[in-house]
Design an enzyme around this catalytic site. Structure first.
Site, mmCIF file in Angstrom:
data_model
loop_
_atom_site.group_PDB
_atom_site.id
_atom_site.type_symbol
_atom_site.label_atom_id
_atom_site.label_comp_id
_atom_site.label_asym_id
_atom_site.label_seq_id
_atom_site.Cartn_x
_atom_site.Cartn_y
_atom_site.Cartn_z
ATOM 1 N N VAL A 4 5.208 6.101 6.398
ATOM 2 C CA VAL A 4 5.706 5.069 7.670
ATOM 3 C C VAL A 4 7.072 5.157 7.608
ATOM 4 O O VAL A 4 7.741 5.337 8.513
ATOM 5 C CB VAL A 4 4.838 3.793 7.812
ATOM 6 C CG1 VAL A 4 5.565 3.151 8.566
ATOM 7 C CG2 VAL A 4 3.329 4.166 8.145
ATOM 8 N N SER A 48 0.814 -1.335 -0.040
ATOM 9 C CA SER A 48 0.048 0.012 0.047
ATOM 10 C C SER A 48 0.832 1.247 -0.052
ATOM 11 O O SER A 48 1.991 1.274 0.321
ATOM 12 C CB SER A 48 -0.918 0.034 1.385
ATOM 13 O OG SER A 48 -0.111 0.549 2.438
ATOM 14 N N LEU A 49 0.257 2.377 -0.272
ATOM 15 C CA LEU A 49 0.648 3.762 -0.220
ATOM 16 C C LEU A 49 1.356 4.104 1.146
ATOM 17 O O LEU A 49 2.264 4.818 1.268
ATOM 18 C CB LEU A 49 -0.297 4.784 -0.662
ATOM 19 C CG LEU A 49 -1.456 5.130 0.502
ATOM 20 C CD1 LEU A 49 -2.221 6.524 0.083
ATOM 21 C CD2 LEU A 49 -2.199 4.042 0.873
ATOM 22 N N LYS A 50 0.710 3.645 2.236
ATOM 23 C CA LYS A 50 1.287 3.852 3.402
ATOM 24 C C LYS A 50 2.860 3.524 3.736
ATOM 25 O O LYS A 50 3.413 4.048 4.700
ATOM 26 C CB LYS A 50 0.426 3.283 4.651
ATOM 27 C CG LYS A 50 -1.222 3.581 4.689
ATOM 28 C CD LYS A 50 -1.229 5.079 4.488
ATOM 29 C CE LYS A 50 -0.789 5.803 5.819
ATOM 30 N NZ LYS A 50 -1.296 7.235 6.110
ATOM 31 N N ASP A 51 3.391 2.594 3.108
ATOM 32 C CA ASP A 51 4.914 2.221 3.269
ATOM 33 C C ASP A 51 5.517 3.513 3.077
ATOM 34 O O ASP A 51 6.671 3.777 3.788
ATOM 35 C CB ASP A 51 5.309 1.392 2.001
ATOM 36 C CG ASP A 51 5.042 -0.092 2.433
ATOM 37 O OD1 ASP A 51 4.251 -0.380 3.309
ATOM 38 O OD2 ASP A 51 5.386 -0.921 1.650
#
Ligand code: PMP
Length: 310
Positions: free
Chosen positions: A58, A52-55
Site C-alpha cells: 500500500v 501487517s505485510l500490506k503496509d
C-alpha cells in the site's frame, strides 16, 4: 522512482512512513526435533506500523500515485480490503493527509473497523452474504458513477503491489539468510507477496523453490483466496509461473498451527498458521534446506474470532 527512494522522500514529510519494511527474520524451531537438518525462518511482518505485510504494497501504491499526480485535486483513494490492506490505506493515507474510502463486508471484525476509522478513513459496507468479491464489484460501481471523485488503488491489479515485495521483502530475505534460502512458502490473497518475492528470489538464485499454500474454500482462511472455486476472481497480478508446487491446507490445521506459533512466542493470524502447515508438509518431503515464510499479521487482529479460544 523505486520503493526506497519514494519512502525516503516522503518520510521527510511524514516520518512514520520510514517504519515500513526492514522487518526481522526469526528462526522457528517447532520442527527442529523432527527435521534437524532443516532451518525454518519467518519474516515477522507484524512489526510494520499497520501490523501487517500490506503496509509495503500500500505504501508503494500510494506514494507512486502521489508522485505521478494521480491524487491531485483531492481525489478519494478507494479500494476493497479484507482488513490488512484497509488498515494500511487508512493509516498511510491519513498520515499523508489523503482522503480514503474502503469498501468492506459488513461482518468485518470490530477491531478492524475501529482501526480503520481511527485513522480518519471512511467505510462503505457491502452485505457479507454477497461474498468478498462483491466488495470489488461495489468499488467498480462507485468509481464508474463518479470517475473524477475517486482514485481506484486496485490492489489486485496494481503492479506496485508485487513490486513492493520484489524490491523490499525478497531483497531483505536474501540478505537476512545470506543468500541461503532454498524454499519460500506463501499463499495468495492478491498474489503480491508470492509474485514479487518469487520473481526476485528466482532471479537471485533460479534454484529457489516457490511453494504456494491453498486453503480449502469453506470456512476459509482470512486473507487468502482458495483459488479452486471457479467463481473466485483470480488476481490480475498473480504470476502462476513462479509457483513450483501447491499445498492444500486444512483450516483446522492452520488454526492449530497459529496456536502452536503463539506458544512459541510468535503471535500471528490464521494465514501465518496456514503458511506454517505448508512449511511442515514441505519439510516432510525435503527434510533439509532453508525455508522462509511470512508471519503476515498481528494476532490481536483476530480477538473477536474463535482463533484464540484455546
Ligand atoms: N495473509 C493475510 C492475513 C493477508 O491479509 C494477506 C493479504 N490479503 C495475505 C496473507 C496474502 O498476501 P498477498 O495479498 O500479498 O497475496
Amino acid at each position: 522512482m523505486g520503493f526506497r527512494e519514494l519512502q525516503a522522500r516522503y518520510s521527510e514529510r511524514c516520518p512514520a512512513l520510514a517504519l515500513v519494511g526492514n522487518t526481522p527474520l526469526v528462526e522457528v524451531k517447532l520442527f527442529k526435533d523432527e527435521f534437524p537438518e532443516l532451518t525454518v525462518y519467518v519474516k515477522v511482518e507484524s512489526f510494520n506500523p499497520g501490523g501487517s505485510l500490506k503496509d509495503r504494497s500500500v505504501l508503494y501504491i500510494l506514494l507512486s500515485a502521489l508522485d505521478r499526480g494521480d491524487l491531485d485535486g483531492g481525489r478519494t483513494i478507494i479500494d476493497s480490503s479484507s482488513g490488512n490492506a484497509g488498515i494500511a490505506y487508512a493509516w498511510i493515507g491519513g498520515a499523508l493527509g489523503l482522503a480514503v474510502k474502503l469498501v468492506i463486508p459488513d461482518n468485518a471484525s470490530l477491531e478492524r473497523k475501529k482501526r480503520i476509522l481511527s485513522h480518519g478513513a471512511q467505510i462503505h459496507y457491502t452485505s457479507a452474504q454477497d461474498g468478498y468479491d462483491e466488495t470489488l464489484r461495489e468499488v467498480r460501481r462507485l468509481v464508474v458513477a463518479q470517475p473524477d471523485a475517486y482514485y481506484f488503488a486496485d490492489q489486485y491489479g496494481n503492479e506496485h503491489n508485487w513490486r513492493a515485495h520484489y524490491e523490499t521483502t525478497a531483497e531483505e530475505i536474501w540478505q537476512q539468510t545470506g543468500g541461503k534460502v532454498t524454499h519460500f512458502v506463501a499463499g495468495v490473497g492478491t498474489g503480491g507477496t508470492i509474485t514479487g518475492v518469487g520473481r526476485r528470489l528466482k532471479e537471485l538464485n533460479p534454484r529457489v523453490q516457490i511453494e504456494c499454500v491453498v486453503p480449502e474454500a469453506f470456512p476459509g482462511v482470512e486473507g487468502l483466496k482458495p483459488l479452486k472455486d471457479p467463481h473466485d476472481l483470480v488476481p490480475a497480478i498473480l504470476d502462476r509461473s513462479v509457483i513450483d508446487r501447491m499445498w492444500d491446507c486444512d483450516v483446522d490445521a492452520a488454526w492449530r498451527m497459529s496456536q502452536r506459533l503463539a506458544r512459541a512466542g510468535l503471535f500471528g493470524g490464521q494465514s501465518s498458521g496456514a503458511y506454517l502447515t505448508g512449511v511442515y508438509d514441505l519439510a516432510k518431503t525435503i527434510r533439509r534446506g532453508v525455508i522462509v515464510t511470512i508471519l503476515n499479521d498481528i494476532g490481536e487482529r483476530y480477538m473477536s474470532t474463535r482463533l484464540w479460544d484455546v
